[in-house]
Design a protein around this motif. Structure first.
Motif, PDB file in Angstrom:
ATOM      1  N   ILE A 161       0.882  -1.157   0.000  1.00  0.00           N
ATOM      2  CA  ILE A 161       0.000   0.000   0.000  1.00  0.00           C
ATOM      3  C   ILE A 161       0.919   1.206   0.000  1.00  0.00           C
ATOM      4  O   ILE A 161       1.861   1.288   0.803  1.00  0.00           O
ATOM      5  N   VAL A 162       0.697   2.108  -0.930  1.00  0.00           N
ATOM      6  CA  VAL A 162       1.638   3.203  -1.158  1.00  0.00           C
ATOM      7  C   VAL A 162       1.233   4.403  -0.317  1.00  0.00           C
ATOM      8  O   VAL A 162       0.080   4.854  -0.349  1.00  0.00           O
ATOM      9  N   GLU A 163       2.192   4.910   0.430  1.00  0.00           N
ATOM     10  CA  GLU A 163       1.981   6.051   1.314  1.00  0.00           C
ATOM     11  C   GLU A 163       3.019   7.122   1.004  1.00  0.00           C
ATOM     12  O   GLU A 163       4.129   6.801   0.574  1.00  0.00           O
ATOM     13  N   PRO A 164       2.670   8.412   1.235  1.00  0.00           N
ATOM     14  CA  PRO A 164       1.406   8.938   1.747  1.00  0.00           C
ATOM     15  C   PRO A 164       0.381   9.090   0.629  1.00  0.00           C
ATOM     16  O   PRO A 164       0.726   8.969  -0.540  1.00  0.00           O
ATOM     17  N   PRO A 165      -0.869   9.389   0.982  1.00  0.00           N
ATOM     18  CA  PRO A 165      -1.866   9.692  -0.043  1.00  0.00           C
ATOM     19  C   PRO A 165      -1.593  11.082  -0.638  1.00  0.00           C
ATOM     20  O   PRO A 165      -0.918  11.909  -0.028  1.00  0.00           O
ATOM     21  N   THR A 166      -2.113  11.324  -1.808  1.00  0.00           N
ATOM     22  CA  THR A 166      -1.966  12.637  -2.425  1.00  0.00           C
ATOM     23  C   THR A 166      -2.967  13.623  -1.828  1.00  0.00           C
ATOM     24  O   THR A 166      -4.023  13.232  -1.322  1.00  0.00           O
ATOM     25  N   ALA A 167      -2.659  14.908  -1.919  1.00  0.00           N
ATOM     26  CA  ALA A 167      -3.599  15.936  -1.484  1.00  0.00           C
ATOM     27  C   ALA A 167      -4.724  16.110  -2.484  1.00  0.00           C
ATOM     28  O   ALA A 167      -5.886  16.263  -2.117  1.00  0.00           O
ATOM     29  N   GLN A 168      -4.379  16.104  -3.773  1.00  0.00           N
ATOM     30  CA  GLN A 168      -5.374  16.264  -4.830  1.00  0.00           C
ATOM     31  C   GLN A 168      -5.999  14.909  -5.156  1.00  0.00           C
ATOM     32  O   GLN A 168      -5.303  13.902  -5.195  1.00  0.00           O
ATOM     33  N   LYS A 169      -7.302  14.913  -5.378  1.00  0.00           N
ATOM     34  CA  LYS A 169      -8.018  13.671  -5.623  1.00  0.00           C
ATOM     35  C   LYS A 169      -8.643  13.671  -7.015  1.00  0.00           C
ATOM     36  O   LYS A 169      -9.154  14.708  -7.445  1.00  0.00           O
ATOM     37  N   PRO A 170      -8.625  12.541  -7.707  1.00  0.00           N
ATOM     38  CA  PRO A 170      -8.079  11.257  -7.249  1.00  0.00           C
ATOM     39  C   PRO A 170      -6.556  11.210  -7.210  1.00  0.00           C
ATOM     40  O   PRO A 170      -5.983  10.337  -6.585  1.00  0.00           O
TER      41      PRO A 170
END
Length: 347
Positions: A161-170
């Motif tokens: 599972i790749v971290e961190p998540p992005t701020a912009q979605k998707p």
């Protein structure tokens, strides 16, 4: 229209006695001023093995720039996916997107320079397949909320599972450089934004935008003019002698790029390699001259469907940076951004 910046950075500096690394600091200060002047973005290249101390760790430098600016979007033009582990790149880009408050524009490409493929030991014939697989992993890394595995031709990842998540979605906006009809078709099919180079003539730019618009609409999407960014060499000249010197400087830089990019005996390849070194062709494609001349050229580009211009400032000229923002940009900006330039100019 909106205006951003496009270009590179070198670790060395033209300042007499400056130590290695000063050029990177110069690049940062140039863009900090651009942020204050109201420019929308700064797109930075990635290159390797030239011997010119060109920027290679692009996301590192953009992270520093994001920390020093407030509203300037930071972009890559482009990260060459065949060189990069896609999971590490996804993690690094997501980190920058978070730290910048969602200001990352990720430009990606397959690469075209012979010396880079040779240096990395990657056959140029694998570029497209490596690009496609790397892109698949990056998008999956940004959008999967559960662990996943990937077993491909070039990359294997197990239960990650790749971290961190992005701020912009998707995920951050993706930009691709393209010039041929087939490559433009692929950008539209993927739903990405389009980067057009600084060398093509205005009528060619118009043809490429028209094709991209038609392709986007054929996929059932609404075309956004700001989804196409057009790079242009920009220099606000003091007089004709100053203008000619800038054109000759640009022609030398273009030829240097072509020379290092082309394989021995190569005749085909990327459209970038096809551009001639003639000053006349260079002048028609560039925004070089006094403010009135540049404004006329911008009007032509605007009539071709251009709404987003990335200015490659000749020689990193602060004078051109300021004069373009103060004397030219406000006339072409929508009311809100035009007011931003004008308010800065009155300050």
């Amino acid at each position: 229209m909106i205006f951003g910046l496009f270009g590179g950075a070198q670790a060395n500096s033209s300042t007499l006695g400056a130590g290695m690394g000063q050029g990177f600091h110069d690049y940062i200060e140039f863009n900090v001023e651009a942020d204050a002047l109201g420019y929308h973005s700064a797109f930075l290249v990635e290159h390797h093995f030239t011997g010119w101390t060109q920027i290679s760790a692009t996301l590192n430098l953009l992270t520093w720039l994001a920390a020093r600016t407030k509203t300037l979007r930071v972009g890559t033009a482009v990260m060459v996916l065949p060189w990069h582990n896609p999971v590490l790149l996804a993690e690094q880009a997501a980190t920058l997107d978070l730290l910048s408050g969602g200001r990352l524009d990720l430009g990606i490409g397959k690469g075209y320079r012979h010396n880079e493929f040779t240096g990395f030991g990657v056959p140029a014939t694998e570029a497209e397949a490596r690009f496609d697989e790397g892109l698949e992993v990056i998008i999956k890394a940004w959008t999967m909320t559960e662990r996943f595995s990937h077993h491909g031709r070039y990359w294997n990842f197990e239960n990650i599972i790749v971290e961190p998540p992005t701020a912009q979605k998707p995920h951050p906006p993706l930009w691709m450089a393209a010039g041929s009809r087939e490559s433009i078709r692929k950008v539209a099919a993927r739903g990405f934004n389009l980067l057009l180079d600084q060398f093509a003539q205005p009528d060619v730019i118009g043809e490429r935008i028209a094709q991209f618009k038609a392709e986007v609409e054929a996929h059932g999407r609404v075309f956004d003019p700001l989804s196409v960014a057009v790079a242009r060499d920009v220099y606000v000249a003091r007089d004709d002698t100053d203008k000619q010197a800038a054109l000759e400087r640009n022609a030398r830089m273009r030829q240097r790029t072509v020379d290092v990019a082309r394989a021995p005996g190569q005749t085909g390849g990327s459209h970038v390699l096809s551009y001639a070194t003639s000053t006349s062709g260079n002048e028609a494609a560039s925004l070089c001259g006094d403010p009135d001349e540049i404004a006329r050229k911008l009007e032509v580009l605007q009539s071709m469907g251009v709404s987003y211009v990335l200015a490659s400032m000749s020689g990193g000229s602060r004078d051109s940076l300021r004069r373009f923002a103060q004397e030219i940009a406000p006339s072409f900006c929508a009311s809100e951004s035009g007011a931003k330039y004008q308010n800065i100019n009155r300050a």
